[in-house]
Design an enzyme around this catalytic site. Structure first.
Site, PDB file in Angstrom:
ATOM      1  N   SER A 175      -9.683  -0.567   7.321  1.00 28.51           N
ATOM      2  CA  SER A 175      -9.139  -0.546   5.964  1.00 28.51           C
ATOM      3  C   SER A 175      -8.470  -1.845   5.543  1.00 28.51           C
ATOM      4  O   SER A 175      -8.244  -2.061   4.354  1.00 28.51           O
ATOM      5  CB  SER A 175      -8.132   0.603   5.827  1.00 28.51           C
ATOM      6  N   LYS A 184       0.845  -1.191   0.000  1.00 35.49           N
ATOM      7  CA  LYS A 184       0.000   0.000   0.000  1.00 35.49           C
ATOM      8  C   LYS A 184       0.883   1.245   0.000  1.00 35.49           C
ATOM      9  O   LYS A 184       1.894   1.293   0.713  1.00 35.49           O
ATOM     10  CB  LYS A 184      -0.898  -0.024   1.235  1.00 35.49           C
ATOM     11  N   SER A 244      -9.435   1.704   3.119  1.00 35.83           N
ATOM     12  CA  SER A 244      -8.649   2.508   2.215  1.00 35.83           C
ATOM     13  C   SER A 244      -7.680   1.680   1.380  1.00 35.83           C
ATOM     14  O   SER A 244      -7.134   2.150   0.380  1.00 35.83           O
ATOM     15  CB  SER A 244      -7.881   3.565   3.004  1.00 35.83           C
TER      16      SER A 244
END
Length: 608
Positions: A180, A82, A156
């Protein structure tokens, strides 16, 4: 994008292919060149040079190794990260184009994964500054759902979930502050492991809410997530939020499963999600799990604090400098949320902390008698268009059963749980106290094997032929007599969080004796020639409780090492030779239970 030979491979399939020399490390160059640079799930892909640098570094580490798989459990396995986690050679954008600094060193989790042999192929898209559960708040584009592109992917960690669900890499790193690392797993039919806070180092992570952020793991299988977690679990003295494992928690759930669920569930009118969860509860009950509704009000109140109270000021603090200089580069919804933190005072922050502590105490007390809390990972799902119309309200819906978890210092594992009537995936999350990660994973593997769903968004079945890892926080002990299940001293194990792992036998080099004068009756196990196999139970004892357990062992018994019939060695009860002088050899019974049954029958017959 050209055809990818390794599409959908799990970690074990990568390991097997290297072991059989069906592939070499240069396949990683082929793989990264086959990835679509216009795929919105990626923010940046590794260049050929960057991949080659990692390959050469790995070759240097492994040039003198006899057993690559043992020393490098992730040898040559590709993964994604990420883009709020630093990877050397990549820009860390956090989905904000104003950030253009190239990282010069890896985040600690990335360093540990590379040390285990893994190779980073790219950085993935996210809700900007990890602020959102939707996957649409990024200037690099909205990441579509892996099954139906008109729906959101969840955020997210949207890109990290997407590339795993589609089989581009076997695992990825995400982050989890409000959910997330779980919501995208549910929306894409994959596993999301949210560790106990501080279990993995956050050094090298651009924080969202620094005090509760967790780096998380996405994988196609729980087994893969467990293996990755084992590589990155380490205390980091340079991370002020890193924590040492207490080594005092059970390795598995209780033999009689006890789960809590919220006494009132809100699916926001989504009947398909409600029916999917009801079906899941029925499946759990078919596994003889006891399901108990509990008061959920403290959970709901704490969940609301993360965005509706002064905790949002932590997000403001994390982005304070950029707010002053580059506010125009913020996603409008993200900017609206983060700016809310400016209206809270220090007094508000302290009052929020006190409230959090009060609610956390209530939550942990309510979960104490259960193995885990089971919730729908998300109560509903929306299309990208719907999310654009109600960006904050619908995002809050996604966090109904996730927002409280880190605030209350709980561990969690998001699992696939089947499909809704509209063929969108549905997921559940198991939530347990801090450091119960191993117990969650053990159940998660059994659950995934039981459902046997296709992996991710792939037409690929789950392989159940995967080895289990030995827990580094437990000591496996062979018990042979009064500590067996149902026997008088078994409580000395169960009250210390020990769990029964399996029933097996020793090697053929043992004899079993009934000791004289012991109360309750106890056997002595002795290693000797011309012996035989003796039935034993294996129990995993929390390391921190092992010493006090051993302290209760009376003479002439002691704790030593016992060889099992399959060649394994474990800790186990042994007997000093002096205690065997007047003891009866009962080896022909094959185990203590058969001897006790024989003795009881003899007493009964005599009485009659």
């Amino acid at each position: 994008m050209s055809e990818i030979k390794t599409l959908g491979w799990t970690i074990s399939e990568w390991q097997t292919a290297y072991l059989k020399q069906e592939i070499q490390l240069d396949i990683l160059q082929e793989l990264v060149s086959a990835l679509d640079p216009n795929d919105v799930a990626w923010i940046s892909l590794a260049s050929a040079d960057l991949v080659e640098q990692q390959i050469q570094s790995l070759k240097q580490l492994t040039q003198d190794c006899d057993n690559l798989q043992k020393q490098f459990p992730l040898y040559g396995v590709p993964f994604a990260v990420k883009d709020n986690i630093d990877v050397a050679g990549f820009v860390t954008t956090a989905a904000c184009k104003a950030l253009n600094r190239v990282a010069t060193q890896d985040a600690e989790t990335v360093r540990l994964l590379k040390q285990a042999g893994a190779i980073v192929l790219g950085k993935t898209n996210l809700d900007q500054f990890a602020t959102g559960l939707v996957g649409t708040r990024s200037p690099f584009g909205a990441v579509p759902n892996s099954f139906k592109p008109e729906y959101v992917s969840g955020g997210s960690s949207s890109g990290s979930a997407s590339v795993v669900a589609r089989g581009l890499v076997p695992f990825s790193l995400g982050t989890d502050t409000a959910g997330s690392g779980r919501v995208p797993a549910a929306f894409n039919n994959i596993v999301g492991l949210k560790p106990t806070k501080g279990r993995f180092s956050n050094r090298g992570l651009l924080p969202a809410v620094k005090s509760i952020d967790c780096i998380s793991i996405f994988a196609l299988t729980v087994t893969d997530a467990e293996l990755v977690a084992a590589q990155v679990e380490a205390y980091d003295a340079l991370d002020s939020y890193s924590r040492q494992h207490p080594k005092n928690v059970p390795a598995r759930f209780s033999s009689k499963l006890k789960f809590a669920i919220p006494n009132q569930l809100n699916f926001f009118g989504d009947e398909q999600a409600e029916k999917a969860f009801q079906h899941t509860i029925q499946l759990l009950e078919s596994l003889n799990a006891e399901i108990t509704p509990i008061d959920f009000s403290a959970f709901e109140q704490l969940a609301a604090q993360l965005y509706q109270g002064s905790w949002v000021a932590e997000r403001t603090a994390a982005a304070a400098d950029l707010l002053k200089t580059n506010a125009a580069d913020f996603d409008p919804t993200v900017l609206e949320i983060i700016q809310q933190g400016e209206k809270y005072s220090a007094v508000d922050a302290y009052n929020a902390e006190y409230l959090k502590q009060d609610l956390t105490r209530k939550i942990q007390a309510s979960l104490a008698e259960f193995d885990a809390l089971i919730v729908p990972t998300s109560p509903t799902i929306y299309t990208i268009e719907q999310m654009q119309q109600h960006p904050i309200e619908y995002n809050a819906h996604f966090g109904t059963y996730t927002n409280f978890t880190n605030l209350a210092d709980l561990s969690a594992l998001a699992l696939p749980a089947g499909f809704r009537a509209d063929n969108l995936p549905f997921g559940i999350t198991l939530i347990a106290p801090a450091w119960h990660d191993a117990a969650l994973v053990h159940f998660g593997k059994a659950w995934q094997n039981y459902l046997a769903l296709k992996l991710g968004a792939l037409d690929k079945p789950l392989s159940t032929n995967t080895p289990s890892l030995m827990s580094p926080h437990h000591i496996r002990v062979a018990v042979v007599g009064a500590h067996l299940t149902g026997m008088p001293l078994n409580f000395q194990l169960t009250t210390r969080g020990a769990v029964h792992v399996e029933t097996t036998k020793t090697s053929q080099d043992y004899a079993l004796y009934a000791l004289n004068g012991t109360v309750p009756p106890k056997p002595g196990l002795a290693r000797q020639q011309d012996g035989q196999s003796i039935i034993v139970e294996l129990w995993d004892v929390p390391t921190a409780r092992f010493g006090e357990f051993v302290a209760e062992i009376p003479t002439p018994l002691g704790m030593g090492n016992v060889e099992l019939e399959d060649g394994r060695w474990v800790k186990g009860f042994i007997c000093e030779p002096y205690g065997l002088g007047d003891a009866e050899n009962i080896s022909h019974f094959g185990g203590w239970r058969a001897y006790i049954q024989h003795r009881n029958n003899k007493v009964t017959n005599t009485a009659n």
